[in-house]
Motif scaffolding. Structure first.
Motif, PDB file in Angstrom:
ATOM      1  N   GLU A  54      51.416  10.430 -23.087  1.00  0.00           N
ATOM      2  CA  GLU A  54      51.729  11.746 -23.643  1.00  0.00           C
ATOM      3  C   GLU A  54      52.856  11.612 -24.671  1.00  0.00           C
ATOM      4  N   SER A  55      52.780  12.377 -25.746  1.00  0.00           N
ATOM      5  CA  SER A  55      53.833  12.382 -26.752  1.00  0.00           C
ATOM      6  C   SER A  55      55.057  13.111 -26.222  1.00  0.00           C
ATOM      7  N   GLU A  56      56.236  12.637 -26.634  1.00  0.00           N
ATOM      8  CA  GLU A  56      57.494  13.273 -26.273  1.00  0.00           C
ATOM      9  C   GLU A  56      58.272  13.559 -27.540  1.00  0.00           C
ATOM     10  N   ASN A  57      59.052  14.622 -27.516  1.00  0.00           N
ATOM     11  CA  ASN A  57      59.912  14.922 -28.647  1.00  0.00           C
ATOM     12  C   ASN A  57      61.221  14.176 -28.456  1.00  0.00           C
ATOM     13  N   MET A  58      61.498  13.225 -29.332  1.00  0.00           N
ATOM     14  CA  MET A  58      62.727  12.440 -29.183  1.00  0.00           C
ATOM     15  C   MET A  58      63.180  11.922 -30.536  1.00  0.00           C
ATOM     16  N   THR A  59      64.420  11.423 -30.568  1.00  0.00           N
ATOM     17  CA  THR A  59      64.941  10.851 -31.798  1.00  0.00           C
ATOM     18  C   THR A  59      64.421   9.430 -31.980  1.00  0.00           C
ATOM     19  N   ALA A  60      64.545   8.946 -33.207  1.00  0.00           N
ATOM     20  CA  ALA A  60      64.162   7.559 -33.468  1.00  0.00           C
ATOM     21  C   ALA A  60      65.033   6.601 -32.662  1.00  0.00           C
ATOM     22  N   GLY A 109      78.966   0.890 -35.590  1.00  0.00           N
ATOM     23  CA  GLY A 109      79.438   1.266 -36.912  1.00  0.00           C
ATOM     24  C   GLY A 109      78.727   2.522 -37.358  1.00  0.00           C
ATOM     25  N   LEU A 110      79.237   3.133 -38.406  1.00  0.00           N
ATOM     26  CA  LEU A 110      78.774   4.432 -38.885  1.00  0.00           C
ATOM     27  C   LEU A 110      77.259   4.522 -39.019  1.00  0.00           C
ATOM     28  N   HIS A 111      76.632   3.477 -39.528  1.00  0.00           N
ATOM     29  CA  HIS A 111      75.202   3.540 -39.811  1.00  0.00           C
ATOM     30  C   HIS A 111      74.343   3.573 -38.546  1.00  0.00           C
ATOM     31  N   ASN A 112      74.918   3.163 -37.422  1.00  0.00           N
ATOM     32  CA  ASN A 112      74.136   3.066 -36.186  1.00  0.00           C
ATOM     33  C   ASN A 112      74.676   3.970 -35.075  1.00  0.00           C
ATOM     34  N   ASP A 113      75.490   4.960 -35.421  1.00  0.00           N
ATOM     35  CA  ASP A 113      76.104   5.792 -34.384  1.00  0.00           C
ATOM     36  C   ASP A 113      75.091   6.419 -33.429  1.00  0.00           C
ATOM     37  N   PRO A 114      74.013   7.037 -33.906  1.00  0.00           N
ATOM     38  CA  PRO A 114      73.042   7.623 -32.958  1.00  0.00           C
ATOM     39  C   PRO A 114      72.380   6.572 -32.065  1.00  0.00           C
ATOM     40  N   GLY A 123      71.309  -1.477 -39.237  1.00  0.00           N
ATOM     41  CA  GLY A 123      71.365  -0.144 -39.807  1.00  0.00           C
ATOM     42  C   GLY A 123      70.988  -0.169 -41.280  1.00  0.00           C
ATOM     43  N   GLN A 124      70.966   1.019 -41.899  1.00  0.00           N
ATOM     44  CA  GLN A 124      70.679   1.135 -43.317  1.00  0.00           C
ATOM     45  C   GLN A 124      71.373   2.388 -43.846  1.00  0.00           C
ATOM     46  N   ILE A 125      71.504   2.456 -45.166  1.00  0.00           N
ATOM     47  CA  ILE A 125      72.030   3.647 -45.821  1.00  0.00           C
ATOM     48  C   ILE A 125      70.976   4.755 -45.722  1.00  0.00           C
ATOM     49  N   PRO A 126      71.252   5.990 -46.167  1.00  0.00           N
ATOM     50  CA  PRO A 126      70.237   7.054 -46.092  1.00  0.00           C
ATOM     51  C   PRO A 126      68.901   6.618 -46.706  1.00  0.00           C
ATOM     52  N   ASP A 158      52.216 -17.809 -32.139  1.00  0.00           N
ATOM     53  CA  ASP A 158      52.238 -19.111 -32.793  1.00  0.00           C
ATOM     54  C   ASP A 158      53.589 -19.791 -32.514  1.00  0.00           C
ATOM     55  N   ARG A 159      54.266 -20.191 -33.566  1.00  0.00           N
ATOM     56  CA  ARG A 159      55.602 -20.760 -33.423  1.00  0.00           C
ATOM     57  C   ARG A 159      56.591 -19.602 -33.246  1.00  0.00           C
ATOM     58  N   PRO A 160      57.261 -19.495 -32.090  1.00  0.00           N
ATOM     59  CA  PRO A 160      58.169 -18.365 -31.864  1.00  0.00           C
ATOM     60  C   PRO A 160      59.311 -18.336 -32.877  1.00  0.00           C
ATOM     61  N   GLY A 161      59.947 -17.173 -32.978  1.00  0.00           N
ATOM     62  CA  GLY A 161      61.054 -17.044 -33.917  1.00  0.00           C
ATOM     63  C   GLY A 161      61.638 -15.653 -33.904  1.00  0.00           C
ATOM     64  N   PRO A 162      62.622 -15.395 -34.768  1.00  0.00           N
ATOM     65  CA  PRO A 162      63.349 -14.129 -34.752  1.00  0.00           C
ATOM     66  C   PRO A 162      62.663 -13.026 -35.558  1.00  0.00           C
ATOM     67  N   ALA A 163      63.115 -11.807 -35.324  1.00  0.00           N
ATOM     68  CA  ALA A 163      62.636 -10.633 -36.061  1.00  0.00           C
ATOM     69  C   ALA A 163      63.831  -9.778 -36.446  1.00  0.00           C
ATOM     70  N   VAL A 164      63.685  -9.043 -37.525  1.00  0.00           N
ATOM     71  CA  VAL A 164      64.722  -8.105 -37.974  1.00  0.00           C
ATOM     72  C   VAL A 164      64.080  -6.755 -38.212  1.00  0.00           C
ATOM     73  N   VAL A 165      64.639  -5.727 -37.595  1.00  0.00           N
ATOM     74  CA  VAL A 165      64.164  -4.350 -37.764  1.00  0.00           C
ATOM     75  C   VAL A 165      65.337  -3.508 -38.248  1.00  0.00           C
ATOM     76  N   GLU A 166      65.106  -2.695 -39.279  1.00  0.00           N
ATOM     77  CA  GLU A 166      66.163  -1.824 -39.768  1.00  0.00           C
ATOM     78  C   GLU A 166      65.757  -0.358 -39.630  1.00  0.00           C
ATOM     79  N   CYS A 167      66.778   0.506 -39.609  1.00  0.00           N
ATOM     80  CA  CYS A 167      66.537   1.949 -39.574  1.00  0.00           C
ATOM     81  C   CYS A 167      67.662   2.639 -40.330  1.00  0.00           C
ATOM     82  N   ALA A 168      67.290   3.573 -41.192  1.00  0.00           N
ATOM     83  CA  ALA A 168      68.279   4.290 -41.992  1.00  0.00           C
ATOM     84  C   ALA A 168      69.151   5.186 -41.115  1.00  0.00           C
ATOM     85  N   MET A 169      70.381   5.391 -41.552  1.00  0.00           N
ATOM     86  CA  MET A 169      71.353   6.133 -40.756  1.00  0.00           C
ATOM     87  C   MET A 169      70.927   7.583 -40.524  1.00  0.00           C
ATOM     88  N   ASP A 170      70.186   8.170 -41.443  1.00  0.00           N
ATOM     89  CA  ASP A 170      69.745   9.550 -41.257  1.00  0.00           C
ATOM     90  C   ASP A 170      68.435   9.641 -40.473  1.00  0.00           C
TER      91      ASP A 170
END
Length: 556
Positions: A17-23, A44-49, A118-121, A172-184
């Motif tokens: 079921e879908s839920e209403n939530m923040t990112a 830091g500011l960009h990741n406060d939420p 984090g990311q800028i707006p 395959d060959r394991p390794g790292p990942a990077v995920v970003e999200c804008a501050m807004d």
């Protein structure tokens, strides 16, 4: 590589079921669903939420160091010592760049580390407005050191992005990942359909025809050798069975150490492997780049190679092997054992390795004081304790001479070999393995890279014991300048602080050992305390071990 960068959203459906939530809430919930219980992070500011979501979440702790490099290294240490996905979180721009060396090391060591940046707006990304921590094409930069890069652009995307990141980190060959999200976007609400825990990557089916061919090649061997790397860490039982069935010695160096115990009769190190190499007729390379053997020692027409690797591209990078088995190391090694047992055609004989062990013991005799210091550490460290190697003279020797008894208990920085990686990595290993003893060695040069993390150890009660060998120099640099440049020293001499006073200032137990015997005693005492500690070991210039590591070509 399974990299996804700026790809269209094409996410799999979920019946939940879908839920209403923040990112932010959707991201944190997805991490917890996938078994993440710790985030190594600096807010830091960009990741406060995002951090507010971490605060409100159950069963999730945040361990915050004093520098972003330690965020990445702690996550790396936790991943290397457990084999499970680990997460760090940093602000964009300088925050991500500060932790990028750890991401690069994770890429080189095939470690499943997810970095959340984090990311800028969102509307201003790559517009060059001059926002705080703005950086051009952050995900493009990250794509050079990570398998998977993606941006969470809306709340509903968060579960799928996290799911894809975890899949990529283990495929395959394991390794790292990077995920970003804008501050807004972090605080933006929307309908989110949660996803179940990632079911993991299904390895390709075992190719029985290829196994049959490999068994035929191995059955013809008179002097086989098994070489194991980090990709063999989950195949200990199968590799041990293969070794005992064929009588093949098992060579490990750095990442593969502990796949079989160092005190097993068939376990050998790099110098002994080099000594045996001219007579090897079949080499079974399991989860290793095989770089030392192919590029340094050499291969000729009389040597057949069987490669077992999860990376489908591995066999093509150097010389074409006689047989390439692409998939899970345990599955393929187990299948090879089964086939050999059925055929009963193996003609190899168990080699007498004792003369070679004695030869190596004799080579160690002049390697002082490194050899005695390593003996002291091994005597004090429990058999299942974790040892973190550093870029120092004792560290180089440990890669050859430190006994290792189980997988994931010898952590070494791989081919990046980056100075100063060790202490933060050890803190992460300790956080992920609270019931194990963890010892990190370092030189006086490398330890100052993360000396501020003594505060992290004290704050979070992480009982890592740091052993700092202090000779007032960058030993390798000084030696090279002495031997090759006529003693024209530049950038090699060091002035270090009073390490005992530094430890006291951070509220960490400070001890000093002036000999190997004292080190064994002080280390045993420090480990028994189960509190953070630093042991200062004043020492002088140490002899080089590099002639046993960078041996010249011997075949081909």
């Amino acid at each position: 590589m399974n990299q996804m960068y700026n790809t269209p959203s094409s996410f799999q459906e979920s019946t939940a079921e879908s839920e209403n939530m923040t990112a932010a809430d959707a991201t944190v919930s997805s991490l917890i669903t996938n078994g993440i219980d710790t985030v190594y992070a600096l807010p830091g500011l960009h990741n406060d939420p995002f951090f507010d979501s971490c605060y409100r979440a159950k069963n999730l702790r945040v361990i915050h160091p004093r520098h972003e490099q330690a965020c990445g290294y702690m996550a790396l240490g936790a991943a290397l010592s457990t084999g499970r996905a680990q997460v760090s979180a940093v602000v964009p721009g300088p925050g991500l760049l500060n932790t990028s060396a750890a991401i690069l090391t994770a890429e080189g060591m095939c470690a499943p580390v997810l970095t959340i940046a984090g990311q800028i707006p969102q509307a201003d990304i790559d517009r060059k407005h001059g926002h705080l921590h703005e950086i051009r094409d952050q995900m493009g930069l990250a794509s050079h050191i990570a398998k998977y890069t993606q941006r969470i652009k809306a709340p509903h995307e968060a579960p799928q992005v996290i799911d894809q990141a975890i899949s990529a980190m283990f495929s395959d060959r394991p390794g790292p990942a990077v995920v970003e999200c804008a501050m807004d976007v972090w605080a933006r609400r929307g309908a989110v359909r949660p996803m179940p825990a990632n079911s993991g990557v299904t390895p390709p089916a075992v190719d029985e025809d290829a196994v049959r061919l490999a068994a035929e090649v191995l059955s013809s061997a008179s002097n086989p050798m098994i070489i194991v790397g980090g990709g063999a860490l989950e195949a200990s039982q199968e590799i041990l069975a293969l070794a005992e069935l064929t009588g093949a010695p098992v060579l490990s160096y750095r990442r593969g150490r502990g796949v079989i115990p160092s005190d097993h009769p068939l376990a050998i190190n790099l110098p002994i492997g080099y000594r045996l190499w001219p007579k090897v007729d079949v080499a079974v390379a399991v989860g290793t780049r095989f770089f030392v053997q192919e590029k340094q020692w050499g291969i000729d027409k009389d040597l057949k190679v069987i490669r077992i690797d999860a990376d489908p591209e591995a066999a093509e990078r150097l010389q074409q092997p006689a047989v390439s088995l692409v998939g899970d190391a345990a599955a393929y090694t187990g299948a090879l054992v089964k086939r050999l047992e059925q055929s009963k055609a193996n003609k190899s004989q168990k080699q007498d390795l004792e003369p070679h062990r004695q030869w190596f013991a004799d080579r160690l005799t002049p390697l002082q004081p490194q050899a005695d210091y390593l003996t002291a550490i091994r005597s004090a460290l429990p058999r299942d304790g974790i040892f973190v190697d550093e870029v120092t003279q004792v560290g180089f020797a440990s890669r050859l001479a430190f006994p290792v008894y189980s997988p994931r208990t010898f952590l070494s920085p791989g081919y990046q070999d980056n100075l100063g990686w060790g202490y933060g990595t050890a803190l992460g290993a300790q956080a992920a393995n609270p019931n194990k003893a963890v010892v990190a060695i370092a030189g006086d040069g490398g330890f100052l890279y993360q000396i501020g993390e003594l505060a992290t150890a004290a704050l979070h009660s992480l009982p890592v014991v740091a052993v700092v060998f202090d000779n007032g120099m960058f030993g390798n640099v000084m030696r090279i300048q002495k031997e090759r440049f006529g003693g024209r020293y530049i950038g090699a001499q060091l002035k270090s602080p009073d390490f005992m006073k530094v430890a006291e200032g951070f509220g960490v137990n400070g001890l000093r050992a002036n000999s190997p015997k004292e080190l064994e005693k002080k280390l045993g005492y420090a480990l028994a305390l189960r509190e953070p500690a630093l042991i200062h070991v004043p020492c002088g210039e140490m002899p080089s071990v590099w002639d046993m590591i960078l041996a010249p070509r011997i075949r081909g």
